[in-house]
Design a protein around this motif. Structure first.
Motif, short mmCIF file in Angstrom:
data_model
loop_
_atom_site.label_atom_id
_atom_site.label_comp_id
_atom_site.label_asym_id
_atom_site.label_seq_id
_atom_site.Cartn_x
_atom_site.Cartn_y
_atom_site.Cartn_z
N VAL A 16 32.91 -11.63 -9.66
CA VAL A 16 34.17 -11.92 -8.97
C VAL A 16 34.33 -11.06 -7.71
CG1 VAL A 16 35.42 -12.74 -11.00
CG2 VAL A 16 35.35 -10.27 -10.49
N GLY A 17 33.36 -10.21 -7.40
CA GLY A 17 33.44 -9.38 -6.20
C GLY A 17 32.11 -8.69 -5.93
N THR A 18 31.80 -8.46 -4.64
CA THR A 18 30.52 -7.85 -4.26
C THR A 18 30.72 -6.92 -3.07
OG1 THR A 18 29.39 -9.88 -4.94
CG2 THR A 18 28.12 -8.30 -3.63
N TRP A 19 29.98 -5.82 -3.07
CA TRP A 19 29.92 -4.90 -1.92
C TRP A 19 28.46 -4.80 -1.51
CZ3 TRP A 19 27.61 -0.22 -0.75
CH2 TRP A 19 28.13 0.49 0.34
N LYS A 20 28.13 -5.17 -0.25
CA LYS A 20 26.72 -5.30 0.16
C LYS A 20 26.38 -4.50 1.41
CE LYS A 20 25.90 -9.93 -1.71
NZ LYS A 20 25.49 -11.31 -1.38
N ALA B 243 20.64 -0.38 -7.45
CA ALA B 243 19.95 0.46 -6.47
C ALA B 243 19.00 -0.38 -5.63
CB ALA B 243 19.18 1.57 -7.18
N ALA B 244 18.92 -0.05 -4.33
CA ALA B 244 18.03 -0.76 -3.42
C ALA B 244 16.58 -0.50 -3.81
CB ALA B 244 18.27 -0.32 -1.99
N SER C 119 23.07 1.34 -12.54
CA SER C 119 23.89 1.59 -13.73
C SER C 119 25.11 0.69 -13.69
CB SER C 119 24.31 3.06 -13.80
OG SER C 119 25.09 3.41 -12.67
N ARG C 120 25.81 0.62 -14.83
CA ARG C 120 27.05 -0.17 -14.86
C ARG C 120 28.14 0.65 -15.53
NH1 ARG C 120 26.75 -4.95 -19.42
NH2 ARG C 120 26.47 -3.61 -21.26
N TRP D 285 26.65 11.30 -0.07
CA TRP D 285 27.04 9.90 0.13
C TRP D 285 25.89 9.03 0.62
CZ3 TRP D 285 26.40 8.07 5.03
CH2 TRP D 285 26.28 9.02 6.05
N HIS D 286 25.00 9.60 1.46
CA HIS D 286 23.94 8.77 2.03
C HIS D 286 22.76 8.60 1.08
CE1 HIS D 286 22.73 12.92 3.09
NE2 HIS D 286 21.52 12.47 2.88
N GLN D 287 22.79 9.27 -0.08
CA GLN D 287 21.68 9.18 -1.03
C GLN D 287 21.92 8.12 -2.10
OE1 GLN D 287 21.84 13.35 -2.05
NE2 GLN D 287 20.11 13.83 -0.71
N VAL D 288 23.07 7.45 -2.04
CA VAL D 288 23.35 6.31 -2.92
C VAL D 288 23.20 5.06 -2.08
CG1 VAL D 288 25.04 5.21 -4.43
CG2 VAL D 288 24.95 7.71 -4.26
N VAL D 289 22.15 4.30 -2.33
CA VAL D 289 21.83 3.14 -1.50
C VAL D 289 21.67 1.93 -2.41
CG1 VAL D 289 20.26 2.19 0.22
CG2 VAL D 289 20.59 4.67 0.08
N GLY D 290 22.47 0.91 -2.18
CA GLY D 290 22.37 -0.27 -3.02
C GLY D 290 23.56 -1.18 -2.87
N THR D 291 23.80 -2.00 -3.91
CA THR D 291 24.85 -3.02 -3.91
C THR D 291 25.74 -2.84 -5.13
OG1 THR D 291 23.34 -4.56 -2.82
CG2 THR D 291 25.27 -5.51 -3.87
N VAL D 292 27.02 -3.17 -4.98
CA VAL D 292 27.96 -3.14 -6.10
C VAL D 292 28.39 -4.57 -6.41
CG1 VAL D 292 30.24 -2.41 -6.88
CG2 VAL D 292 28.78 -0.82 -5.62
N VAL D 293 28.28 -4.94 -7.67
CA VAL D 293 28.75 -6.25 -8.13
C VAL D 293 29.80 -6.01 -9.21
CG1 VAL D 293 28.13 -8.40 -9.31
CG2 VAL D 293 26.57 -7.41 -7.62
N VAL D 294 30.94 -6.67 -9.08
CA VAL D 294 32.02 -6.55 -10.07
C VAL D 294 32.11 -7.86 -10.84
CG1 VAL D 294 34.48 -6.11 -10.42
CG2 VAL D 294 33.25 -4.91 -8.59
N THR D 295 32.17 -7.75 -12.17
CA THR D 295 32.26 -8.95 -13.02
C THR D 295 33.53 -8.92 -13.84
OG1 THR D 295 31.01 -7.88 -14.81
CG2 THR D 295 29.75 -9.13 -13.16
N ALA D 296 34.00 -10.11 -14.18
CA ALA D 296 35.14 -10.28 -15.09
C ALA D 296 34.65 -11.13 -16.25
CB ALA D 296 36.31 -10.94 -14.38
#
Length: 552
Positions: free
Chosen positions: A493-497, A525-526, A542-543, A477-488
């Motif tokens: 329409v949504g972000t995890w930062k 990825a960061a 990736s998406r 879990w700690h080896q995935v570092v970055g941001t999630v963006v959700v699009t419609a």
């Protein structure tokens, strides 16, 4: 419009609930296992203190004789008023005894003699004093009175035969029980001074002695107050059995300073009443001129042991010496080099790399000990999360001074590997050293998946998307570092930062108009170390594939 973020952690932090117990101190006996029987009777009376009359904060305990067992059981208690009056209500009918207690006075049974032992009275009594009386159902039993004699609470100070104080001593004393002489002997800890509590006024026999000396017996007169008492012990300096504490590095080497840390508590007199002398020894031989509280390690000390002899003295008293424990000095410095079989590898394939450390002593002699290999953040004591983020391993140094380990398969994206040589402390050991070498861990292509909690929602609702990121062979879990963006349909329409990923994250989307949308999750990825532990992502950006969402 960015949505709010909700996520679940795979590593849950324990929640500690601390319960603070407020102890009033009014009931000296433990609470009963079962509730005491209730009734409609009342007991009233008054407690008088022999020296100051009636006063608040005297405790009165009611004990009732059990009809089934015949034992006297505690069923109620109260505290007196300012005038010494008390009332214990809601008691069942039966035979009773009353006990009054106050910290500065002798305990006393109503109608009986004082109880000078000051014992903690149990819920069920094995012996009692005083007179019993009968309480009728629904009635008030009045007129119960008792007088508490004042107790002696002298402070005892030890003084030596030359009149010097304070000096440590040990004391045994005897208290009478329920007015009968011959109470058992009680011991006080060794100290400069001590308090004797709740002694019956009058003559008492005390046994006392200084450290390492014979017992003495003294007859003292105790008054009903805190009049101090002085007891004599021999005028002799004695060690308390502790070695002087010497402050030094874990692995002392030439140029380091060793020092006697504290003089407190080593002898039976306080340090300010004594004069101290020092003599440092090298492998049992006195070092000329080394007579200070501290000593700087010289070349002649290489591979030797150091200790200090501390001598306490005072005019007219025989001096006493005690030795510290020995500290081993390194015979030589060392140099550690670190090499990797490969300087780079993809994430998930780093177990193909071997790290080898070579430790060499400056004098060409042998080395013995362990090499600790590590990568990732430097953890501090008490940080339970940090060790799971980094990596460490150890290997013993062989006869040629080498130690090697294989890196873990899924080593995080780190920039360097460290190796620290820790010697085995024994006569003639070589000093510690460390080394670092760079490494490149290449992130892997990742796969992002998006799952809708519901594929059809009302226009007034907000959709929730669960996002996961994975790589071939698995990832922590700690080896995935970055941001999630959700699009419609391509619109955010949504972000995890939060930076450091978790097993999965849930993103709450903005409200959408009626229609059908293609929802995608983009993991970005960061590009640089993130957060307290300076983590980098082992997964590339990736998406996800699109998922359909219908808004009604």
């Amino acid at each position: 419009m960015a949505g709010s973020v909700h996520f679940r952690r795979s590593l849950r932090t324990p929640v500690m609930l601390v319960a603070a117990a407020m102890v009033a101190g009014l009931l000296l006996a433990a609470p009963p296992a079962t509730a005491a029987p209730k009734g409609t009777s009342t007991i009233t009376g008054k407690v008088i203190l022999a020296d100051i009359g009636g006063r608040i904060d005297t405790l009165v305990y009611a004990y009732r004789r059990s009809p089934s067992t015949g034992r006297w059981v505690h069923v109620g208690s109260t505290i007196t008023s300012k005038k010494g009056r008390f009332s214990i209500k809601r008691l069942p009918a039966g035979k009773y005894r009353l006990l009054a207690m106050r910290g500065t006075h002798a305990d006393r049974w109503f109608g009986g003699t004082p109880s000078w032992e000051g014992e903690r009275h149990a819920r069920t009594l094995t012996k009692t004093g005083g007179k019993s009386f009968t309480v009728k159902d629904g009635k008030v039993s009045r007129g119960h009175r008792t007088v508490l004699p004042a107790a002696g609470n002298p402070r005892v100070t030890f003084e030596d035969d030359r009149g010097l104080q304070p000096v440590e001593g040990k004391l045994y004393f005897r208290r009478t029980a329920d007015g009968v002489s011959g109470g058992r002997w009680r011991a006080h800890a060794t100290a400069y001074r001590t308090d004797l509590l709740k002694l019956q006024p009058g003559w008492h026999t005390l046994k006392h002695r200084g450290i390492g000396s014979a017992w003495r017996t003294s007859r003292i007169y105790v008054r009903a107050d805190r009049t101090p008492i002085t007891l004599k012990v021999p005028a002799t300096i004695r060690s308390r059995g502790f070695a002087p504490s010497v402050a030094h590095p874990l692995f002392p080497t030439v140029g380091n300073t060793v020092k006697v840390r504290s003089l407190h508590g080593l002898f039976n007199y306080p340090a300010n009443l004594l004069t101290f002398g020092y003599q440092w020894f090298r492998s049992g031989v006195a070092i000329p001129g080394a007579t200070g509280q501290s000593y700087t390690i010289a070349d002649a000390d290489r591979g030797k042991s150091l200790r200090v002899r501390l001598t306490a003295s005072r005019p007219g008293y025989a001096p006493v010496s005690i030795d510290s424990r020995s500290a081993e000095v390194a015979r030589s410095t060392t140099t550690t080099t670190l090499a990797l079989s490969r300087s780079s590898a993809r994430f998930g394939e780093t177990d193909a790399i071997t790290a080898t450390a070579q430790v060499t002593a400056a004098d060409g002699g042998p080395v013995a000990g362990t090499v600790h290999f590590s990568a990732g953040p430097q953890c501090e004591d008490g940080d339970d999360l940090c060790p799971s983020v980094g990596w460490d391993a150890s290997a013993a140094v062989n006869a040629s001074g080498a130690a090697a380990v294989r890196l873990p398969r899924r080593l995080s994206v780190v920039r360097q590997i460290e190796a620290s040589f820790e010697p085995s402390v024994a006569p003639g050991y070589a000093a510690p050293s460390n080394a670092r070498t760079p490494i490149t861990v290449v992130p892997r292509v990742s796969r992002t998946t998006a799952t809708l909690r519901s594929t059809s929602i009302r226009r007034t609702q907000r959709a929730k998307v669960t996002v996961r990121v994975s790589v071939p062979g698995g990832i922590k879990w700690h080896q995935v570092v970055g941001t999630v963006v959700v699009t419609a349909d391509g619109k955010r329409v949504g972000t995890w930062k939060r930076g450091r990923f978790t097993k999965e994250v849930t993103v709450k989307l903005a409200r959408l108009r009626r229609g059908t949308y293609k929802i995608r999750a983009h993991f970005i990825a960061a590009g640089a170390p993130v957060g307290l532990y300076k983590l980098e992502s082992a997964a590339k950006s990736s998406r996800s594939k699109p998922v359909k969402l219908r808004v009604r």
